[in-house]
Design an enzyme around this catalytic site. Structure first.
Site, PDB file in Angstrom:
ATOM      1  CE  LYS A  27      48.760  77.219  16.199  1.00 38.77           C
ATOM      2  NZ  LYS A  27      49.186  76.740  14.882  1.00 38.77           N
ATOM      3  CD1 TRP A  28      44.921  82.636  10.704  1.00 38.80           C
ATOM      4  CD2 TRP A  28      43.461  81.654   9.329  1.00 38.80           C
ATOM      5  NE1 TRP A  28      43.787  83.406  10.678  1.00 38.80           N
ATOM      6  CE2 TRP A  28      42.880  82.830   9.848  1.00 38.80           C
ATOM      7  CE3 TRP A  28      42.735  80.882   8.430  1.00 38.80           C
ATOM      8  CZ2 TRP A  28      41.600  83.240   9.499  1.00 38.80           C
ATOM      9  CZ3 TRP A  28      41.466  81.284   8.083  1.00 38.80           C
ATOM     10  CH2 TRP A  28      40.899  82.442   8.613  1.00 38.80           C
TER      11      TRP A  28
END
Length: 324
Positions: A27-28
């Site tokens: 998850k960026w």
């Protein structure tokens, strides 16, 4: 005419364990964006429908690497000093022409693709995730995609997930997203997301709400020069906790934050009405890895408890973010 679908969403979960029959992706800390390359035109749409393309000329010029009639789901990110720098994305929506080009040269954005929505005219949203993922990997390999395009890692190995959550968070990765291997792409909240969080101690410098039961706390830490620096705001306190905290707060006549204004949220222009207090109470809060350019917590810190046994000298020093 093919239209970009509404984005598939994720439901927060408290357990970081990788469920059986699911894959995990990083998850960026960036902007969610759906990208479509069709007849020489790039459509770059935010989760809420905003047109992002004019603010990212580096993505428009890089789109020529994609095959025609192809669409992706992913995250627009910017790296600075080896760390994800979300704040460098701020203001890009308002920039056009030479202004956008200047920012693109100074802090170039990358598009981290994590899903395939269309492939050379074929709608792939009806495919199961495992097939979409294989096709996405093949797309990157066959067309030898390079910057600004990047492929998001995916795994079904729990040990790899644990490594991401312990090591990759140091560079600003927020957590992981879980996707069912047999799930199709639909505009529903069927994915799962786990945000890496940890607890930290900070000093109460001000509060919002009633003096008898503060609503939120404004938190700080001292830097190496002895200045009290604002680091973030808490989530709304439970009423019982607010009443308990009130007994430990003393209004300040002279305060290092006198004359300061505090926004109601990250990126908001609305100012808070705050009461400054003597910076002596230490509290423990839960935070995630997201930071702004000054090193402050970008998301509200979750209330945990008071630490009246500690003094401000027991808290960590404020660490500023990268300059530039």
């Amino acid at each position: 005419m093919w239209m970009l679908p509404e984005p598939m969403l994720a439901e927060p979960v408290a357990d970081p364990a990788l469920p059986e029959g699911w894959a995990a992706e990083v998850k960026w800390d960036g902007w969610r964006a759906l990208a479509s390359w069709d007849a020489g035109r790039l459509v770059l749409r935010s989760r809420r429908g905003a047109d992002l393309a004019p603010g990212f000329p580096e993505l428009r010029s890089g789109a020529v690497q994609l095959p025609d009639a192809t669409a992706l789901d992913g995250e627009v990110v910017v790296w600075e000093s080896g760390r994800l720098a979300f704040e460098r994305l701020q203001g890009r929506l308002q920039r056009r022409g030479t202004g956008a080009a200047r920012l693109a040269e100074q802090w170039p954005a990358h598009y981290v693709a994590f899903d395939l929505l269309r492939l050379e005219g074929t709608d792939t949203t009806v495919w199961p995730y495992r097939r979409r993922r294989a096709a996405l990997e093949h797309l990157f390999a066959e067309h030898r995609l390079t910057a600004p395009w990047a492929l998001c890692p995916s795994t079904t190995d729990p040990d790899t997930v644990r490594e991401w959550l312990t090591s990759w968070t140091a560079v600003g990765v927020e957590g992981v997203v879980y996707k069912g291997l047999e799930s199709t792409y639909q505009p529903v909240r069927a994915w799962k997301k786990y945000k890496a969080r940890h607890t930290e101690d900070a000093i109460v410098g001000a509060f919002t709400g009633s003096p008898a039961a503060p609503r939120t706390l404004l938190l700080g830490r001292y830097d190496t020069d002895g200045h009290l620096r604002y680091i973030g705001r808490s989530t709304t306190l439970p009423q019982a906790s607010g009443r308990a905290v009130a007994d430990f707060l003393t209004p300040a006549k002279d305060h290092p934050w006198t004359g300061w204004t505090f926004s109601a949220g990250w990126g908001s222009r609305e100012s808070l009405h705050v009461t400054l207090v003597v910076p002596e109470l230490v509290v423990e809060v839960g935070v995630d890895v997201a930071r702004d350019g000054a090193g402050r917590w970008r998301h509200p810190a979750r209330w945990h408890r008071m630490r009246p046994e500690l003094t401000p000298a027991d808290t960590p020093r404020f660490e500023p973010g990268p300059t530039g």
